[in-house]
Motif scaffolding. Structure first.
Motif, PDB file in Angstrom:
ATOM      1  N   TYR A   6       0.832  -1.214   0.000  1.00 24.16           N
ATOM      2  CA  TYR A   6       0.000   0.000   0.000  1.00 24.16           C
ATOM      3  C   TYR A   6       0.862   1.258   0.000  1.00 24.16           C
ATOM      4  O   TYR A   6       0.516   2.263  -0.626  1.00 24.16           O
ATOM      5  CB  TYR A   6      -0.987   0.013   1.180  1.00 24.16           C
ATOM      6  CG  TYR A   6      -0.398   0.280   2.546  1.00 24.16           C
ATOM      7  CD1 TYR A   6       0.146  -0.746   3.302  1.00 24.16           C
ATOM      8  CD2 TYR A   6      -0.393   1.556   3.098  1.00 24.16           C
ATOM      9  CE1 TYR A   6       0.679  -0.515   4.555  1.00 24.16           C
ATOM     10  CE2 TYR A   6       0.133   1.812   4.353  1.00 24.16           C
ATOM     11  CZ  TYR A   6       0.669   0.768   5.084  1.00 24.16           C
ATOM     12  OH  TYR A   6       1.202   1.011   6.320  1.00 24.16           O
ATOM     13  N   SER A  20      -5.270   1.225  -8.288  1.00 27.87           N
ATOM     14  CA  SER A  20      -6.692   1.193  -7.938  1.00 27.87           C
ATOM     15  C   SER A  20      -6.934   2.021  -6.684  1.00 27.87           C
ATOM     16  O   SER A  20      -6.081   2.048  -5.803  1.00 27.87           O
ATOM     17  CB  SER A  20      -7.137  -0.246  -7.656  1.00 27.87           C
ATOM     18  OG  SER A  20      -6.779  -1.091  -8.711  1.00 27.87           O
ATOM     19  N   GLY A  22      -8.094   2.849  -3.041  1.00 24.78           N
ATOM     20  CA  GLY A  22      -8.224   1.977  -1.880  1.00 24.78           C
ATOM     21  C   GLY A  22      -7.718   2.637  -0.624  1.00 24.78           C
ATOM     22  O   GLY A  22      -7.357   3.815  -0.635  1.00 24.78           O
ATOM     23  N   ASP A  23      -7.707   1.874   0.454  1.00 25.74           N
ATOM     24  CA  ASP A  23      -7.228   2.410   1.721  1.00 25.74           C
ATOM     25  C   ASP A  23      -6.683   1.276   2.586  1.00 25.74           C
ATOM     26  O   ASP A  23      -7.036   0.112   2.395  1.00 25.74           O
ATOM     27  CB  ASP A  23      -8.373   3.122   2.461  1.00 25.74           C
ATOM     28  CG  ASP A  23      -7.851   4.231   3.362  1.00 25.74           C
ATOM     29  OD1 ASP A  23      -6.615   4.308   3.589  1.00 25.74           O
ATOM     30  OD2 ASP A  23      -8.674   5.028   3.839  1.00 25.74           O
ATOM     31  N   ALA A  38     -13.980   2.627  -1.641  1.00 28.94           N
ATOM     32  CA  ALA A  38     -13.400   2.157  -2.902  1.00 28.94           C
ATOM     33  C   ALA A  38     -14.494   1.731  -3.884  1.00 28.94           C
ATOM     34  O   ALA A  38     -14.327   1.877  -5.093  1.00 28.94           O
ATOM     35  CB  ALA A  38     -12.438   0.996  -2.641  1.00 28.94           C
ATOM     36  N   TRP A  89      -4.883  -4.023   2.894  1.00 27.91           N
ATOM     37  CA  TRP A  89      -5.150  -2.969   1.912  1.00 27.91           C
ATOM     38  C   TRP A  89      -6.434  -3.397   1.204  1.00 27.91           C
ATOM     39  O   TRP A  89      -6.561  -4.548   0.789  1.00 27.91           O
ATOM     40  CB  TRP A  89      -3.976  -2.850   0.946  1.00 27.91           C
ATOM     41  CG  TRP A  89      -4.209  -2.026  -0.296  1.00 27.91           C
ATOM     42  CD1 TRP A  89      -4.342  -2.492  -1.569  1.00 27.91           C
ATOM     43  CD2 TRP A  89      -4.287  -0.601  -0.390  1.00 27.91           C
ATOM     44  NE1 TRP A  89      -4.489  -1.450  -2.445  1.00 27.91           N
ATOM     45  CE2 TRP A  89      -4.463  -0.275  -1.752  1.00 27.91           C
ATOM     46  CE3 TRP A  89      -4.217   0.439   0.547  1.00 27.91           C
ATOM     47  CZ2 TRP A  89      -4.579   1.044  -2.199  1.00 27.91           C
ATOM     48  CZ3 TRP A  89      -4.335   1.740   0.106  1.00 27.91           C
ATOM     49  CH2 TRP A  89      -4.518   2.037  -1.249  1.00 27.91           C
ATOM     50  N   GLU A  91      -8.892  -2.473  -1.888  1.00 25.25           N
ATOM     51  CA  GLU A  91      -9.015  -1.610  -3.071  1.00 25.25           C
ATOM     52  C   GLU A  91     -10.125  -2.112  -3.979  1.00 25.25           C
ATOM     53  O   GLU A  91     -10.556  -3.270  -3.879  1.00 25.25           O
ATOM     54  CB  GLU A  91      -7.685  -1.521  -3.833  1.00 25.25           C
ATOM     55  CG  GLU A  91      -7.275  -2.797  -4.548  1.00 25.25           C
ATOM     56  CD  GLU A  91      -5.993  -2.634  -5.378  1.00 25.25           C
ATOM     57  OE1 GLU A  91      -5.152  -1.759  -5.074  1.00 25.25           O
ATOM     58  OE2 GLU A  91      -5.841  -3.405  -6.343  1.00 25.25           O
TER      59      GLU A  91
END
Ligand code: GDP
Ligand code: MN
Length: 396
Positions: A6, A20, A22-23, A38, A89, A91
């Motif tokens: 990430y 992509s 995401g978080d 996301a 992560w 995403e």
């Protein structure tokens, strides 16, 4: 310093490499929140610094919040090849038409940057290199010239990247090169670099290793440093500002200067031993640093003998000797020391050691690097044999 996927993707994004949305999430609830942001479907990915996460069950697709809960719940805390998953992560999931491979690294022998590109991505590049080496295009890049869009496009064609993806991949390769050079990476790898059914190209994974020697011009790396996973020996060494790299041998090594430390490793190998570490206490090492170095080495359970190799220039023999005496008073060293002390004030240093009342079983002095290495390896190897016998006796 190795980054998590990430962090690598965040780093890529700075250089306009498509990733992509995401978080990162540390809990199941955070994972659900990240998924909502996301947009479903999402992929939940274990963040550990080791490859093959998919096969290990660390990468799962989820279509809704319940599935995110289920997968994040099982992945968080999971052990993947000895690494505990502390964060995931999440995403937006991608549709994949093709998986490619792209990376830049440094080819020291050629004194050039090396692009590796392959249409056979998604699997480990080492496997491709073994089974299908002609599927990898290698392109050396002169750091003065860099890589042009045309050269990148030609490499993509050479690598049999699908025609519809060639332009996208070429743009990606130029951006990744900028990331690699301006971003001061030792390695910037995308595997897989995907072609989507809609014709777009983006990075589905990120493996980034940063060059610590460039840290001074990257204050933004501090946030990566905060999550860095060092082994305990390395943490202790860092807290003392020592240049330390943990290895798996049995001879602990302390030298002044990186060159001398590396030569010491070589000589230990040459006489049949194996180094437990690389440790350079630096040019102007003093008693404190020597004591700290011995503490770090003593922490390593595999160390059976300690080889101290000092050729004093700025480093002074009596400081080294005082450091050893101090360390012996401060920590109970498990392994005996063999020392070769030469250069500035070496005689004075040897005198301090001789008069410190250290038993010969704990410290021996040798006049040359080779003799010192032989003595240290003999002790380490004898300990290994003794251990083996001990194990056999216990099992009888
Ligand atoms: P690694 O196995 O640890 O290198 O993890 P990767 O991030 O490279 O993912 C492994 C594999 O999971 C990829 O090669 C893909 O096949 C699959 N994968 C990862 N993300 C997605 C996604 O968004 N959609 C789909 N369909 N597959 C994915
Ligand atoms: Mn991968």
């Amino acid at each position: 310093m190795d980054l998590f996927e990430y962090q690598g993707k965040q780093y890529f994004a700075r250089y306009d490499i498509a990733v992509s949305p995401g978080d990162v999430a540390y809990t199941v609830d955070e994972a659900v929140a990240a998924a909502e942001m996301a947009g479903y479907p999402v992929v939940v990915k274990a963040q550990v610094q080791v490859g093959g996460r998919g096969k290990a069950g660390g990468i799962k697709l989820a279509d809704n919040a319940d599935e995110v809960r289920l997968h994040a719940g099982s992945i968080l805390g999971m052990d993947i090849k000895g690494h505990t998953v502390k964060r995931v992560w999440v995403e937006h999931a991608s549709d994949i038409a093709k998986e490619y491979y792209a990376s830049y690294s440094l080819d020291r022998a050629a004194k050039k940057h090396l692009l590796m590109l392959s249409a056979a991505g998604g699997i480990e590049i080492e496997t491709v290199a073994l089974e299908n080496p002609e599927a990898i295009v290698l392109l050396h890049i002169d750091p003065v010239d860099g890589i042009s869009l045309d050269a990148a496009r030609a490499a993509a064609v050479d690598a049999h990247i699908d025609a519809q993806a060639v332009d996208g991949v070429a743009v990606m390769l130029v951006a990744l090169y900028r990331c690699f050079t301006e971003g001061d990476c030792d390695l910037a790898e995308i595997n897989p670099l995907i072609l989507r059914p809609d014709g777009g190209v983006h990075a589905l994974d990120a493996k980034v290793s940063l060059d610590n020697n460039a840290a001074f011009r990257h204050p933004e790396w501090d946030e990566f440093r905060a999550t860095e996973e060092l082994d305990e020996r390395e943490q202790l060494a860092r807290s003392h500002d020592l240049q330390y790299i943990g290895l798996d041998g049995t001879v602990g090594i302390i030298a002044n200067g990186a060159g001398l430390a590396m030569s010491t490793l070589d000589v230990v190998n040459q006489v049949g031993g194996s180094a437990a570490n690389f440790l350079d206490i630096g040019g102007g090492a003093n008693a404190d640093m020597m004591a700290a170095a011995l503490e770090v080495i003593n922490f390593d359970q595999n160390v059976a003998s300690i080889l101290i190799n000092i050729f004093g220039g700025i480093t002074r023999g009596e400081e080294v000797a005082n450091g050893i005496v101090e360390a012996l008073g401060r920590v109970a060293l498990r392994a005996p020391i063999v020392i070769r002390l030469d250069g500035t004030n070496a005689e004075q240093g040897r005198e301090i050691l001789a008069n410190a009342g250290i038993p010969a079983s704990k410290l021996t002095s040798k006049p040359t690097m080779l003799e010192a290495a032989r003595a240290a390896v003999a002790i380490a190897n004898a300990t290994a044999i003794a251990d083996e016998h001990g194990t056999q006796n216990r099992s009888n």
